[in-house]
Design a protein around this motif. Sequence first.
Motif, PDB file in Angstrom:
ATOM      1  N   GLY A 202       0.840  -1.197   0.000  1.00  0.00           N
ATOM      2  CA  GLY A 202       0.000   0.000   0.000  1.00  0.00           C
ATOM      3  C   GLY A 202       0.873   1.244   0.000  1.00  0.00           C
ATOM      4  N   PHE A 203       1.251   1.682  -1.198  1.00  0.00           N
ATOM      5  CA  PHE A 203       2.126   2.852  -1.300  1.00  0.00           C
ATOM      6  C   PHE A 203       1.284   4.086  -1.570  1.00  0.00           C
ATOM      7  N   ASN A 204       1.077   4.891  -0.544  1.00  0.00           N
ATOM      8  CA  ASN A 204       0.322   6.133  -0.724  1.00  0.00           C
ATOM      9  C   ASN A 204       0.783   7.171   0.300  1.00  0.00           C
TER      10      ASN A 204
ATOM     11  N   PRO B 206      21.991  -6.798  -1.652  1.00  0.00           N
ATOM     12  CA  PRO B 206      21.449  -6.506  -0.311  1.00  0.00           C
ATOM     13  C   PRO B 206      21.258  -5.009  -0.070  1.00  0.00           C
ATOM     14  N   VAL B 207      22.140  -4.194  -0.644  1.00  0.00           N
ATOM     15  CA  VAL B 207      22.021  -2.735  -0.503  1.00  0.00           C
ATOM     16  C   VAL B 207      20.745  -2.246  -1.188  1.00  0.00           C
ATOM     17  N   ILE B 208      20.513  -2.726  -2.396  1.00  0.00           N
ATOM     18  CA  ILE B 208      19.321  -2.331  -3.145  1.00  0.00           C
ATOM     19  C   ILE B 208      18.053  -2.815  -2.440  1.00  0.00           C
ATOM     20  N   ASN B 209      18.095  -4.022  -1.909  1.00  0.00           N
ATOM     21  CA  ASN B 209      16.935  -4.537  -1.167  1.00  0.00           C
ATOM     22  C   ASN B 209      16.575  -3.632   0.005  1.00  0.00           C
ATOM     23  N   ALA B 210      17.607  -3.181   0.723  1.00  0.00           N
ATOM     24  CA  ALA B 210      17.377  -2.297   1.870  1.00  0.00           C
ATOM     25  C   ALA B 210      16.828  -0.947   1.411  1.00  0.00           C
ATOM     26  N   LEU B 211      17.373  -0.411   0.308  1.00  0.00           N
ATOM     27  CA  LEU B 211      16.900   0.865  -0.221  1.00  0.00           C
ATOM     28  C   LEU B 211      15.444   0.753  -0.709  1.00  0.00           C
ATOM     29  N   THR B 212      15.125  -0.374  -1.320  1.00  0.00           N
ATOM     30  CA  THR B 212      13.751  -0.600  -1.773  1.00  0.00           C
ATOM     31  C   THR B 212      12.780  -0.572  -0.602  1.00  0.00           C
ATOM     32  N   GLN B 213      13.135  -1.229   0.487  1.00  0.00           N
ATOM     33  CA  GLN B 213      12.276  -1.234   1.666  1.00  0.00           C
ATOM     34  C   GLN B 213      12.121   0.179   2.239  1.00  0.00           C
TER      35      GLN B 213
ATOM     36  N   ALA C  51       8.808   4.858   3.302  1.00  0.00           N
ATOM     37  CA  ALA C  51       9.108   6.258   3.619  1.00  0.00           C
ATOM     38  C   ALA C  51       7.850   7.058   3.940  1.00  0.00           C
ATOM     39  N   GLN C  52       7.909   7.815   5.014  1.00  0.00           N
ATOM     40  CA  GLN C  52       6.804   8.687   5.419  1.00  0.00           C
ATOM     41  C   GLN C  52       7.128  10.159   5.192  1.00  0.00           C
ATOM     42  N   HIS C  53       8.387  10.429   4.886  1.00  0.00           N
ATOM     43  CA  HIS C  53       8.831  11.817   4.689  1.00  0.00           C
ATOM     44  C   HIS C  53       9.514  11.923   3.332  1.00  0.00           C
ATOM     45  N   PRO C  54       9.283  13.008   2.591  1.00  0.00           N
ATOM     46  CA  PRO C  54       9.871  13.117   1.244  1.00  0.00           C
ATOM     47  C   PRO C  54      11.394  13.085   1.239  1.00  0.00           C
ATOM     48  N   LYS C  55      12.038  13.628   2.291  1.00  0.00           N
ATOM     49  CA  LYS C  55      13.494  13.624   2.331  1.00  0.00           C
ATOM     50  C   LYS C  55      14.039  12.199   2.424  1.00  0.00           C
ATOM     51  N   GLU C  56      13.413  11.385   3.248  1.00  0.00           N
ATOM     52  CA  GLU C  56      13.819   9.986   3.390  1.00  0.00           C
ATOM     53  C   GLU C  56      13.680   9.244   2.061  1.00  0.00           C
TER      54      GLU C  56
END
Length: 304
Positions: free
Chosen positions: A176-178, A215-222, A227-232
């Motif tokens: 649920g990406f919103n 593994p780096v990309i997997n973590a970035l994908t998560q 993300a709840q903040h645009p900067k993150e």
Amino acid sequence: MKKTFYSNGKLLITGEYLVLDGAKAFALPTKYGQNLIVEQGYNNTIQWKSYDSDGSIWFEDNIPFDAIVSNERHDDAKSIKNTLIEILHEAYLMHSDFITTSKGYQISTELTFPKSWGLGTSSTLINNIAQWLQIDAFELLKRSFGGSGYDIACAQNNAGILYQIVNEKPVVEIVGFNPKFTDKIFFVYLNKKQNSKNAIASYYNNQADIRKTIPVINALTQTVVAAQHPKEFALALAQHEIELSNILELATVKETLFEDFDGVIKSLGAWGGDFVLSISKENPTGYFNERGFDIVIPYHEMIL
């Protein structure tokens, strides 16, 4: 009897290239897609017409059943026909009844996005054919075009997905990406479709880096998905660009075209063409228009 099938287009937000080797990718289905309309025909032939979003015909031909059964090949000038015959041949091997029990078909396809945009002309076609014949779209893709299959997953789902190949099988998780900052996200068309052969060659020349980067990309994908903040969100996408830039041995699209942009720009899918994602505090439409990029689509107009 007339039958109509529809599939969603796609945008790959994270995991490009690496998804082929088991990385977890995040993708979003688009409000744009493609219809397949099937009607009774005759003469053991498929009369095929493909329409672009403006109503123009971009492909038209007659395909005899015999050509599908034998996987008939033509010269390069008929490359679209060859590709279509190959898909239908593999579909025939999976489910022969559509040939053996029919007298023919009139088939048309209708894109709701311009063909040049690269939102999934092929994947929506394959998924529509699979719907029509009630066969596995992922298997049909594997047998014909090849690829990771994330685009098929987008074609079939009306929400964001996490997609991963595990033991050579697709694993799809609906997310649920919103987030509240989608009004800051825009998609910009780079005025060309991308042929990614060179990037893929560089990618496969860097296998050691690929194993370390997954593994780096997997973590970035998560991080991107949660993300709840645009900067993150923006920082995760920027780091993703750096990781892929190192593997592909290519400059990022921001370095190449938009170095002075006040925000983050993320390549989507094949680097160097099709759409990019931008996120910034201000509406960036004027910035991109001034640089000759006239197609700038807000998130809520693009994403399903």
